[in-house]
Motif scaffolding. Sequence first.
Motif, short mmCIF file in Angstrom:
data_model
loop_
_atom_site.label_atom_id
_atom_site.label_comp_id
_atom_site.label_asym_id
_atom_site.label_seq_id
_atom_site.Cartn_x
_atom_site.Cartn_y
_atom_site.Cartn_z
N LEU A 3 0.83 -1.20 0.00
CA LEU A 3 0.00 0.00 0.00
C LEU A 3 0.87 1.26 0.00
O LEU A 3 0.55 2.24 -0.66
CB LEU A 3 -0.92 -0.01 1.22
N LEU A 4 1.98 1.22 0.72
CA LEU A 4 2.90 2.35 0.73
C LEU A 4 3.47 2.60 -0.66
O LEU A 4 3.57 3.75 -1.10
CB LEU A 4 4.04 2.08 1.73
N PHE A 5 3.80 1.52 -1.37
CA PHE A 5 4.32 1.67 -2.73
C PHE A 5 3.26 2.27 -3.66
O PHE A 5 3.56 3.15 -4.48
CB PHE A 5 4.76 0.31 -3.28
N VAL A 6 2.01 1.79 -3.54
CA VAL A 6 0.95 2.28 -4.42
C VAL A 6 0.64 3.75 -4.15
O VAL A 6 0.25 4.48 -5.07
CB VAL A 6 -0.32 1.42 -4.22
N LEU A 7 0.83 4.20 -2.92
CA LEU A 7 0.56 5.59 -2.58
C LEU A 7 1.72 6.51 -2.95
O LEU A 7 1.67 7.70 -2.66
CB LEU A 7 0.25 5.70 -1.09
N ALA A 20 6.16 6.59 8.84
CA ALA A 20 5.05 6.72 7.87
C ALA A 20 4.06 5.57 8.00
O ALA A 20 2.92 5.67 7.52
CB ALA A 20 5.61 6.76 6.46
N MET A 21 4.46 4.47 8.62
CA MET A 21 3.61 3.27 8.65
C MET A 21 2.30 3.45 9.40
O MET A 21 1.28 2.89 8.98
CB MET A 21 4.40 2.09 9.21
N PRO A 22 2.26 4.19 10.54
CA PRO A 22 0.96 4.35 11.21
C PRO A 22 -0.12 4.93 10.30
O PRO A 22 -1.28 4.51 10.35
CB PRO A 22 1.29 5.29 12.38
N ASP A 23 0.25 5.90 9.44
CA ASP A 23 -0.72 6.48 8.52
C ASP A 23 -1.16 5.45 7.48
O ASP A 23 -2.34 5.39 7.10
CB ASP A 23 -0.13 7.71 7.82
N ILE A 24 -0.22 4.65 7.01
CA ILE A 24 -0.54 3.61 6.03
C ILE A 24 -1.48 2.58 6.65
O ILE A 24 -2.45 2.12 6.03
CB ILE A 24 0.74 2.93 5.52
N SER A 30 -9.11 1.49 7.18
CA SER A 30 -10.35 2.07 6.65
C SER A 30 -10.94 1.18 5.55
O SER A 30 -12.16 1.00 5.46
CB SER A 30 -10.10 3.48 6.12
N PHE A 31 -10.06 0.60 4.70
CA PHE A 31 -10.54 -0.33 3.68
C PHE A 31 -11.02 -1.64 4.33
O PHE A 31 -12.03 -2.21 3.91
CB PHE A 31 -9.44 -0.62 2.66
N ASP A 32 -10.27 -2.12 5.34
CA ASP A 32 -10.69 -3.33 6.05
C ASP A 32 -12.10 -3.18 6.60
O ASP A 32 -12.95 -4.06 6.44
CB ASP A 32 -9.73 -3.62 7.21
N ASN A 33 -12.34 -2.05 7.28
CA ASN A 33 -13.65 -1.81 7.88
C ASN A 33 -14.74 -1.72 6.82
O ASN A 33 -15.85 -2.22 7.02
CB ASN A 33 -13.62 -0.53 8.72
N PHE A 34 -14.41 -1.06 5.72
CA PHE A 34 -15.40 -0.93 4.64
C PHE A 34 -15.77 -2.30 4.08
O PHE A 34 -16.95 -2.63 3.91
CB PHE A 34 -14.86 -0.03 3.54
#
Length: 327
Positions: A3-7, A20-24, A30-34
């Motif tokens: 996900l970090l690479f894609v962002l 940076a990992m906590p934000d990732i 958020s996607f997991d919950n969705f």
Amino acid sequence: LRLLFVLTPWNESLDFKMQAMPDIIKIESSFDNFFANASALLRDYREHQYESDGKRRFLAPEMELLDALKETKSLVHAALMDSFNTPAAMRALRSIVSRTNVYLQRGRANIDPQILEMVALYVTKIVRALGLGNDSSLSAIGWGASPGSTATDGELPADRESVLRPVASVLSDFRDAVRELALSGGDKRALLGLCDKVRDVDLVDLGIILDDHGDGSALIKFGDPEKLRRERAARQAEEDAKQAQKEAAARATEAKRQERLARGKLSPMDMFRTAEMAEQYSAWDDNGLPTKDQMGEDLPKSKLKKLAKEQSAQAKLHDEYLKALQA
């Protein structure tokens, strides 16, 4: 990490930092919950087979969500055509996820499951196309089956007992605890505590989430047990830190209060008659306020005013001290 690479734009260097990992992780959550909410709501809808007269009623919220989905598809397409701009594509996906979450707040009885499924399947399709999921049936919502998993999306292992035994064990323990509580005359609070333990501890360890809803019933969701345990531990650590902060603040407040009480122990009548003060003054009025210095000279008005102010402050402290003694 993917996900970090894609962002990060593919043609820019990536300076990896653990900060940076906590934000990732928050974005991933958020996607997991969705995905979990969408899957649970759609499963709930199919299981209960809500009655329908066969007519679709698209109100403003449904039309707005459909328009948002169309816009998202256009934005994602444009982003990927723009030198494979994956950060922009992910921003569009995060936006539609946020819009859908707002729509879901209307309650399960007031949402259109087909529109929800359209959004969830589209988000699933794009995240897997970007390499963020695992190869699996696109009819299943989410990241896909974990590598090495023996079950595909929506399927259970053939050994029925291995699936049911852990849940049956939790149910049996809960039943025993409720029975013991009832026989001992336990109160409602203790019963609710048992319910919370099942929801927050026992079922979480099995990867089962009971999401309480306002209509009085829970929505059943599923997740990775290890990840759920990590999230629970993180929440507990945060709560413990807040509690420790609260207790430290309470101790500091109490220390200040005790300090004030100690200072207030001395009566304002006697504060200028201590051995130390007696060396500075030679006469006092009826209230214990000095009137002459050690040489027998009258004190200046400015000095008297200052001493009177100090005595007034001490009187307040002394009143607090007396009230504390009576408490």
